[in-house]
Design a protein around this motif. Structure first.
Motif, PDB file in Angstrom:
ATOM      1  N   UNK A 248       0.824  -1.206   0.000  1.00 53.46           N
ATOM      2  CA  UNK A 248       0.000   0.000   0.000  1.00 53.46           C
ATOM      3  C   UNK A 248       0.863   1.262   0.000  1.00 53.46           C
ATOM      4  N   UNK A 249       1.850   1.314   0.871  1.00 46.55           N
ATOM      5  CA  UNK A 249       2.672   2.527   0.982  1.00 46.55           C
ATOM      6  C   UNK A 249       3.385   2.823  -0.333  1.00 46.55           C
ATOM      7  N   UNK A 250       4.025   1.826  -0.920  1.00 43.54           N
ATOM      8  CA  UNK A 250       4.799   2.054  -2.144  1.00 43.54           C
ATOM      9  C   UNK A 250       3.903   2.417  -3.321  1.00 43.54           C
ATOM     10  N   UNK A 251       2.761   1.755  -3.431  1.00 44.08           N
ATOM     11  CA  UNK A 251       1.865   2.012  -4.564  1.00 44.08           C
ATOM     12  C   UNK A 251       1.180   3.373  -4.434  1.00 44.08           C
ATOM     13  N   UNK A 252       0.791   3.744  -3.214  1.00 45.57           N
ATOM     14  CA  UNK A 252       0.193   5.065  -3.022  1.00 45.57           C
ATOM     15  C   UNK A 252       1.215   6.159  -3.342  1.00 45.57           C
ATOM     16  N   UNK A 253       2.467   5.946  -2.961  1.00 43.78           N
ATOM     17  CA  UNK A 253       3.507   6.941  -3.250  1.00 43.78           C
ATOM     18  C   UNK A 253       3.610   7.197  -4.750  1.00 43.78           C
ATOM     19  N   UNK A 254       3.552   6.129  -5.547  1.00 44.50           N
ATOM     20  CA  UNK A 254       3.601   6.288  -7.002  1.00 44.50           C
ATOM     21  C   UNK A 254       2.367   7.026  -7.499  1.00 44.50           C
ATOM     22  N   UNK A 255       1.193   6.592  -7.036  1.00 46.96           N
ATOM     23  CA  UNK A 255      -0.055   7.214  -7.498  1.00 46.96           C
ATOM     24  C   UNK A 255      -0.096   8.702  -7.153  1.00 46.96           C
ATOM     25  N   UNK A 256       0.231   9.045  -5.925  1.00 53.35           N
ATOM     26  CA  UNK A 256       0.171  10.433  -5.504  1.00 53.35           C
ATOM     27  C   UNK A 256       1.235  11.285  -6.193  1.00 53.35           C
ATOM     28  N   UNK A 257       2.360  10.685  -6.538  1.00 50.61           N
ATOM     29  CA  UNK A 257       3.379  11.431  -7.289  1.00 50.61           C
ATOM     30  C   UNK A 257       2.848  11.870  -8.646  1.00 50.61           C
ATOM     31  N   UNK A 258       1.894  11.124  -9.181  1.00 58.72           N
ATOM     32  CA  UNK A 258       1.258  11.476 -10.455  1.00 58.72           C
ATOM     33  C   UNK A 258      -0.066  12.221 -10.240  1.00 58.72           C
ATOM     34  N   UNK A 259      -0.385  12.570  -8.990  1.00 56.18           N
ATOM     35  CA  UNK A 259      -1.615  13.303  -8.709  1.00 56.18           C
ATOM     36  C   UNK A 259      -2.876  12.470  -8.813  1.00 56.18           C
ATOM     37  N   UNK A 260      -2.768  11.142  -8.628  1.00 61.26           N
ATOM     38  CA  UNK A 260      -3.914  10.247  -8.798  1.00 61.26           C
ATOM     39  C   UNK A 260      -4.526   9.856  -7.455  1.00 61.26           C
ATOM     40  N   UNK A 261      -5.844   9.766  -7.446  1.00 62.80           N
ATOM     41  CA  UNK A 261      -6.590   9.316  -6.279  1.00 62.80           C
ATOM     42  C   UNK A 261      -6.436   7.807  -6.119  1.00 62.80           C
ATOM     43  N   UNK A 262      -6.405   7.347  -4.855  1.00 69.04           N
ATOM     44  CA  UNK A 262      -6.237   5.919  -4.562  1.00 69.04           C
ATOM     45  C   UNK A 262      -7.418   5.412  -3.738  1.00 69.04           C
ATOM     46  N   UNK A 263      -8.040   4.345  -4.244  1.00 68.60           N
ATOM     47  CA  UNK A 263      -9.106   3.627  -3.542  1.00 68.60           C
ATOM     48  C   UNK A 263      -8.577   2.254  -3.166  1.00 68.60           C
ATOM     49  N   UNK A 264      -8.735   1.844  -1.906  1.00 64.79           N
ATOM     50  CA  UNK A 264      -8.236   0.550  -1.435  1.00 64.79           C
ATOM     51  C   UNK A 264      -9.412  -0.375  -1.150  1.00 64.79           C
ATOM     52  N   UNK A 265      -9.429  -1.512  -1.821  1.00 60.40           N
ATOM     53  CA  UNK A 265     -10.470  -2.524  -1.607  1.00 60.40           C
ATOM     54  C   UNK A 265      -9.973  -3.522  -0.563  1.00 60.40           C
ATOM     55  N   UNK A 266     -10.503  -3.388   0.652  1.00 60.90           N
ATOM     56  CA  UNK A 266     -10.197  -4.322   1.740  1.00 60.90           C
ATOM     57  C   UNK A 266     -11.493  -4.965   2.216  1.00 60.90           C
ATOM     58  N   UNK A 267     -12.333  -5.351   1.257  1.00 65.20           N
ATOM     59  CA  UNK A 267     -13.693  -5.786   1.577  1.00 65.20           C
ATOM     60  C   UNK A 267     -13.716  -6.894   2.620  1.00 65.20           C
ATOM     61  N   UNK A 268     -12.879  -7.907   2.434  1.00 67.20           N
ATOM     62  CA  UNK A 268     -12.826  -9.010   3.401  1.00 67.20           C
ATOM     63  C   UNK A 268     -11.827  -8.726   4.514  1.00 67.20           C
ATOM     64  N   UNK A 269     -10.592  -8.421   4.140  1.00 66.12           N
ATOM     65  CA  UNK A 269      -9.512  -8.344   5.125  1.00 66.12           C
ATOM     66  C   UNK A 269      -9.631  -7.144   6.047  1.00 66.12           C
ATOM     67  N   UNK A 270     -10.389  -6.138   5.662  1.00 70.74           N
ATOM     68  CA  UNK A 270     -10.498  -4.948   6.494  1.00 70.74           C
ATOM     69  C   UNK A 270     -10.958  -5.234   7.905  1.00 70.74           C
ATOM     70  N   UNK A 271     -11.835  -6.212   8.073  1.00 66.92           N
ATOM     71  CA  UNK A 271     -12.325  -6.540   9.415  1.00 66.92           C
ATOM     72  C   UNK A 271     -11.192  -6.932  10.346  1.00 66.92           C
ATOM     73  N   UNK A 272     -10.173  -7.606   9.805  1.00 66.96           N
ATOM     74  CA  UNK A 272      -9.051  -8.063  10.635  1.00 66.96           C
ATOM     75  C   UNK A 272      -8.203  -6.916  11.143  1.00 66.96           C
ATOM     76  N   UNK A 273      -8.386  -5.733  10.598  1.00 61.06           N
ATOM     77  CA  UNK A 273      -7.553  -4.598  11.005  1.00 61.06           C
ATOM     78  C   UNK A 273      -7.957  -4.027  12.368  1.00 61.06           C
ATOM     79  N   UNK A 274      -8.994  -4.578  12.977  1.00 66.20           N
ATOM     80  CA  UNK A 274      -9.251  -4.231  14.378  1.00 66.20           C
ATOM     81  C   UNK A 274      -8.192  -4.885  15.276  1.00 66.20           C
ATOM     82  N   UNK A 275      -7.444  -5.850  14.726  1.00 63.79           N
ATOM     83  CA  UNK A 275      -6.335  -6.488  15.441  1.00 63.79           C
ATOM     84  C   UNK A 275      -5.038  -5.834  14.970  1.00 63.79           C
ATOM     85  N   UNK A 276      -4.357  -5.162  15.872  1.00 64.32           N
ATOM     86  CA  UNK A 276      -3.201  -4.353  15.483  1.00 64.32           C
ATOM     87  C   UNK A 276      -2.124  -5.176  14.790  1.00 64.32           C
ATOM     88  N   UNK A 277      -1.965  -6.454  15.174  1.00 62.29           N
ATOM     89  CA  UNK A 277      -0.861  -7.246  14.623  1.00 62.29           C
ATOM     90  C   UNK A 277      -1.039  -7.558  13.140  1.00 62.29           C
TER      91      UNK A 277
END
Length: 465
Positions: A248-277
């Motif tokens: 995510x970090x590397x790809x967003x850096x490229x996109x933003x360097x070109x002035x592009x908006x970034x949408x992240x699809x974490x439809x399934x895995x996003x729920x697991x992000x309530x766990x910090x690890x």
């Protein structure tokens, strides 16, 4: 049937629901039906005269459950889970009783303001920055369509919604080859066109099959040189096929360097992000412009419930919003009306099930369940790898992994046997040119014993294969 009878039938329905859930382990996960079998049992002319509710209810209990794939079955390991925690079911019953059309603040003040609260709760639970806000959609497909349409309008100076796309420059959207087909659908229906969705290759031998940020940069530069107009980038965290996660970090850096908006699809895995690890899987997410995750998958808020976080909602409101006079709230033009953030005008009271779920389970309960699923999936992968003839083709990312048995033909035959057997339910994908079987652990009521049954069933069904 009138309201005086409703309470009695709701009680009967609740009793039936309890018995249904108690019986799930004794049922095959998927019914042994051919297309048309169920319709043949219910087909007939539209009723001219009223029928007793008793008759209708009896027909339901006799015919419908055995003609359903049981998505709440504790041994449903196909697709991704579509969990429905009991608290979420209760909230849906109450929302259905109120039957509000929550399209505006004035049509459902509690629904509107509760949505603001639960979005904030989830943002904080997932470790996102305070400058993110968001809204609840029906599904990730709608959220991604909204995000891609917003990319289109930003690239066209918000003239696409008034002048159309005729004569506009050729727009380009970039996404990993591992992203969900909802991205393809969004690009098609937004008018950008399937041919202008650029699938960026992944990094060879990358542990999570990330999009190659160098390839992304090169493709964007090539398109600019060819006279086309890059519009945005869609990244994935927990792709549907094998759980792929972009850097995510590397790809967003490229996109933003070109002035592009970034949408992240974490439809399934996003729920697991309530766990910090698990947040290493989306390191750098704080720089995203839009994020989608589905609490109706792994978190327990029953379908439909998709949450989109937005760093700045103004561009999406500019692309999706429309406020004719009859939808204005007198004296409150600056009030938030969430229908302007998405495609449909009509909106259900979806925040209520999140409010009930988060309060009744607490983050501690939700984290324990997700951590168990991840641990059990890893244990299951090891057990399958120890069976003769089996190969783990992609190791677990969170609670999703894939395997094959000897060759493509035998793997496909094994999958047919598994799903006819009925004790567990699995689905397939293609990876590296091979037919492989997916295992997705995440059912609300599954136990370690349910998950260990996967290897047991596979061993049973391959003895003569």
């Amino acid at each position: 049937m009138d309201f005086s009878e409703l309470a009695e039938w709701q009680k009967r329905a609740a009793d039936w629901a309890r018995a249904y859930h108690d019986s799930l382990r004794d049922r095959p996960v998927r019914p042994a039906l051919a297309p048309g079998d169920f319709l043949a049992k219910i087909d007939g002319p539209v009723p001219e005269s009223p029928e007793p509710v008793e008759t209708i209810f009896d027909d339901f209990t006799r015919l419908v459950p055995d003609a359903m794939t049981h998505w709440q079955h504790p041994r449903f390991f196909a697709y991704f889970p579509a969990n429905a925690a009991p608290a979420s079911m209760l909230a849906e019953q109450l929302a259905n009783a109120i039957s509000a059309q929550a399209m505006l603040w004035q049509t459902a003040p509690a629904a509107n303001e509760m949505e603001e609260l639960v979005i904030r709760w989830l943002r904080d639970a997932m470790g996102l920055p305070d400058d993110f806000t968001g809204t609840i959609h029906d599904s990730a497909t709608t959220a991604t369509f909204s995000a891609v349409t917003t990319m289109r309008e930003l690239a066209l100076g918000h003239e696409g919604i008034t002048k159309g796309l005729s004569g506009a420059p050729t727009l380009r959207i970039y996404a990993s080859a591992q992203t969900h087909s909802s991205v393809d659908k969004a690009v098609r229906l937004s008018g950008i066109g399937q041919d202008n969705l650029v699938k960026v290759p992944t990094i060879p031998n990358h542990p999570t099959w990330s999009m190659d940020p160098d390839a992304l940069d090169r493709l964007i530069r090539d398109d600019i040189a060819a006279g086309m107009k890059p519009a945005g980038v869609v990244l994935c965290v927990g792709g549907t096929s094998i759980g792929a996660c972009d850097d995510i970090a590397a790809c967003i850096a490229v996109a933003h360097a070109h002035g592009l908006t970034v949408h992240v699809d974490a439809a399934w895995a996003g729920s697991a992000m309530i766990c910090e690890e698990f947040r290493t899987l989306w390191a750098g997410i704080e720089a995203a412009d839009s994020i989608i995750f589905n609490p109706h998958k792994w978190l327990g808020a029953q379908f439909d419930c998709a949450v989109q976080f937005l760093r700045d909602p103004a561009p999406q409101i500019g692309a999706m919003g429309l406020r004719p006079e009859y939808l204005r709230t007198q004296g409150a033009d600056e009030i938030v009306n969430y229908n302007e953030w998405t495609l449909p005008l009509g909106r259900r009271f979806r925040a209520l099930k999140l409010w009930f779920l988060l309060r009744s389970e607490g983050l501690s309960g939700l984290r324990t369940r997700i951590r168990n699923h991840v641990a059990w999936a890893n244990e299951s992968a090891r057990a399958i790898a120890a069976l003769p003839g089996f190969e783990i083709t992609t190791p677990p990312i969170l609670s999703l992994f894939t395997f094959r048995y000897r060759d493509d033909e035998k793997t496909a035959l094994l999958l047919e046997r598994v799903n006819r057997d009925g004790r567990i339910y699995l689905t397939q994908t293609h990876h590296d040119g091979h037919f492989v079987i997916r295992v997705s652990v995440g059912q609300y009521s599954c136990t370690r014993e349910d998950v260990t049954m996967i290897a047991e069933v596979l061993g049973d069904l391959t003895r003569d294969l």
